[in-house]
Design an enzyme around this catalytic site. Structure first.
Site, PDB file in Angstrom:
ATOM      1  N   LYS A  63       0.864  -1.182   0.000  1.00  0.00           N
ATOM      2  CA  LYS A  63       0.000   0.000   0.000  1.00  0.00           C
ATOM      3  C   LYS A  63       0.895   1.225   0.000  1.00  0.00           C
ATOM      4  CE  LYS A  63      -4.107   1.730   2.388  1.00  0.00           C
ATOM      5  NZ  LYS A  63      -5.188   1.310   3.297  1.00  0.00           N
ATOM      6  N   ASP A 113       0.140  -8.615   3.543  1.00  0.00           N
ATOM      7  CA  ASP A 113      -0.271  -9.886   2.949  1.00  0.00           C
ATOM      8  C   ASP A 113      -1.026  -9.623   1.661  1.00  0.00           C
ATOM      9  OD1 ASP A 113       0.313 -12.173   4.470  1.00  0.00           O
ATOM     10  OD2 ASP A 113      -1.262 -11.694   5.930  1.00  0.00           O
ATOM     11  N   GLU A 119     -12.001  -8.916  -3.196  1.00  0.00           N
ATOM     12  CA  GLU A 119     -12.969  -8.533  -2.154  1.00  0.00           C
ATOM     13  C   GLU A 119     -14.136  -9.515  -2.078  1.00  0.00           C
ATOM     14  OE1 GLU A 119     -14.302  -4.611  -3.192  1.00  0.00           O
ATOM     15  OE2 GLU A 119     -12.325  -3.710  -2.860  1.00  0.00           O
ATOM     16  N   ASP A 158     -15.326   0.140  10.288  1.00  0.00           N
ATOM     17  CA  ASP A 158     -15.782   0.205   8.895  1.00  0.00           C
ATOM     18  C   ASP A 158     -15.834  -1.188   8.272  1.00  0.00           C
ATOM     19  OD1 ASP A 158     -16.732   1.417   6.599  1.00  0.00           O
ATOM     20  OD2 ASP A 158     -14.756   2.066   5.901  1.00  0.00           O
ATOM     21  N   LYS A 160     -17.282  -4.106   6.317  1.00  0.00           N
ATOM     22  CA  LYS A 160     -18.211  -4.255   5.188  1.00  0.00           C
ATOM     23  C   LYS A 160     -17.562  -5.226   4.212  1.00  0.00           C
ATOM     24  CE  LYS A 160     -16.283  -0.040   3.183  1.00  0.00           C
ATOM     25  NZ  LYS A 160     -16.544   1.240   2.531  1.00  0.00           N
ATOM     26  N   ASN A 163     -14.185  -4.616   2.668  1.00  0.00           N
ATOM     27  CA  ASN A 163     -13.002  -4.670   3.522  1.00  0.00           C
ATOM     28  C   ASN A 163     -12.688  -6.085   3.997  1.00  0.00           C
ATOM     29  OD1 ASN A 163     -12.471  -1.989   3.243  1.00  0.00           O
ATOM     30  ND2 ASN A 163     -13.592  -1.368   5.082  1.00  0.00           N
ATOM     31  N   ASP A 176      -8.073  -2.655   5.833  1.00  0.00           N
ATOM     32  CA  ASP A 176      -8.469  -1.258   5.942  1.00  0.00           C
ATOM     33  C   ASP A 176      -8.749  -0.814   7.377  1.00  0.00           C
ATOM     34  OD1 ASP A 176      -8.939   1.298   5.274  1.00  0.00           O
ATOM     35  OD2 ASP A 176     -10.488   0.909   3.779  1.00  0.00           O
ATOM     36  N   THR A 215     -19.135   3.576   6.551  1.00  0.00           N
ATOM     37  CA  THR A 215     -19.883   3.560   5.307  1.00  0.00           C
ATOM     38  C   THR A 215     -21.363   3.553   5.664  1.00  0.00           C
ATOM     39  OG1 THR A 215     -18.089   2.320   4.323  1.00  0.00           O
ATOM     40  CG2 THR A 215     -20.192   2.278   3.152  1.00  0.00           C
TER      41      THR A 215
HETATM   42  N1  ADE Z   1      -6.158  -4.534  -2.515  1.00  0.00           N
HETATM   43  C1  ADE Z   1      -6.074  -3.858  -1.389  1.00  0.00           C
HETATM   44  N2  ADE Z   1      -5.419  -4.547  -0.463  1.00  0.00           N
HETATM   45  C2  ADE Z   1      -5.077  -5.712  -1.036  1.00  0.00           C
HETATM   46  C3  ADE Z   1      -4.397  -6.859  -0.586  1.00  0.00           C
HETATM   47  N3  ADE Z   1      -3.934  -6.943   0.641  1.00  0.00           N
HETATM   48  N4  ADE Z   1      -4.237  -7.871  -1.442  1.00  0.00           N
HETATM   49  C4  ADE Z   1      -4.721  -7.774  -2.679  1.00  0.00           C
HETATM   50  N5  ADE Z   1      -5.370  -6.732  -3.171  1.00  0.00           N
HETATM   51  C5  ADE Z   1      -5.545  -5.702  -2.356  1.00  0.00           C
END
Ligand code: ADE
Length: 324
Positions: A63, A113, A119, A158, A160, A163, A176, A215
């Site tokens: 990230k 990870d 999702e 949050d 949902k 997440n 998140d 949300t």
């Molecule tokens: N998108 C946001 N976080 C992620 C993650 N940990 N693995 C894969 N895609 C993602």
């Protein structure tokens, strides 16, 4: 300055192996230790990129948070909360693990990870709704992860289906934690990890209280009424998710946020025909306006809907059910 060098790789520590030979161990990874390839996701302040550790070839979701943007939007507090929270929650299979953090002049990097299944929301949308078996499996894993968070003094705030990510085994990983609330850790009397905070070089931002965290569809009535979230606010969101997995849509949904909030504070929702009996009972005991009267995690685990589920480490060794 925060401008730790981008190439802050190769910080080494001298150690001696069992044969008395000097070895240099790298103690801090940096940007140069990873090969970045495709984008996995985009948020308002960050981009998640596939990063491969050049030494081990292990893949991570990295990230990357844009410092300028975070300062401009006064979100500094939240990126530090996210890091501190993730550092507190390591070692649970149901929570995205933070491996390393580092920064360069432009960005903060959180090495996480990778969750290659994407999702839970996307999977749900693809097949419409889950059957009882799938809902039980994913529900049980989510409860287990929430229990771990709460035991370590973290309220997510949050939760949902967006997440809840899925790994390559189609097991969940909650992500998140940018809006999480950190309570004093009941299990840890020691001081913080000594991680250096990212701070605004101009001036520390004000602790302006936000009127709304989360949300609209999953926000708890106590947050709307009293602007106060507690652990059981996460269980309200959990009730919304169980409903959504089975019904294919969240219980409280309207054409705008205001009307959604009205429905929530008035507990205005209905079950679609054919909604399984035990699941209905569980949801009704979670979607309770008074947070103190919501089912506790222990009671959720013992609820009829989860009959036959063995909570604990073995849950994470089960083969995920075929989605239907
Ligand atoms: N998108 C946001 N976080 C992620 C993650 N940990 N693995 C894969 N895609 C993602």
């Amino acid at each position: 300055s925060n401008g730790e060098d981008a190439g802050a790789a190769n910080i080494t520590q001298q150690e001696y192996d069992t044969n008395g030979r000097l070895v240099l161990r790298q103690v801090k990874k940096g940007v140069k230790d990873f090969a970045f390839s495709r984008t996995l996701g985009e948020g308002s302040y960050s981009t998640v990129v596939l990063g491969t550790d050049r030494q081990t070839l292990k893949e991570y979701a990295v990230k990357i948070l844009d410092k300028k943007h975070i300062i401009k939007e006064k979100k500094i507090k939240y990126v530090n909360i996210e890091r501190d929270t993730l550092n507190r929650l390591i070692e649970h299979p149901g929570i995205v693990r933070l491996y390393y953090t580092f920064q360069d002049n432009a960005s903060l990097y959180y090495v996480l990870d990778i969750a290659s299944g994407g999702e839970l929301l996307a999977v749900l949308k693809k097949i419409g709704s889950f059957n009882e078996e799938c809902t039980r499996f994913y529900g049980a894993q989510i409860v287990c992860a929430i229990e771990h968070m709460h035991d370590r003094g973290v309220i997510h705030r949050d939760l949902k289906p967006e997440n809840v990510l899925l790994d390559d085994q189609m097991h969940i990983k909650i992500t998140d934690f940018g809006t999480a609330k950190l309570l004093p850790d009941p299990r840890d009397a020691t001081a913080p990890q000594g991680e250096q905070n990212f701070v605004n070089p101009e001036q520390e931002e004000s602790n302006r209280a936000r009127s709304f965290v989360g949300t609209a569809e999953y926000v708890s009535p106590e947050l709307l009424r009293d602007k106060h979230a507690c652990k059981s606010s996460d269980l309200w969101a959990f009730g919304c998710m169980i409903y959504q997995l089975l019904a294919g849509r969240p219980p409280f949904k309207a054409s705008n946020e205001y009307q959604t909030f009205q429905k929530i504070v008035n507990l205005e929702y209905e079950f679609p025909p054919g909604f399984p009996h035990a699941a209905k009972d569980l949801v009704e005991r979670l979607l309770v306006l008074d947070p103190q009267r919501r089912l506790s995690i222990e009671h959720i685990k013992n609820h009829e809907f989860f009959d036959g589920v063995k909570f604990g480490r073995s849950l994470w060794r089960l083969k995920a059910p075929r989605l239907m």
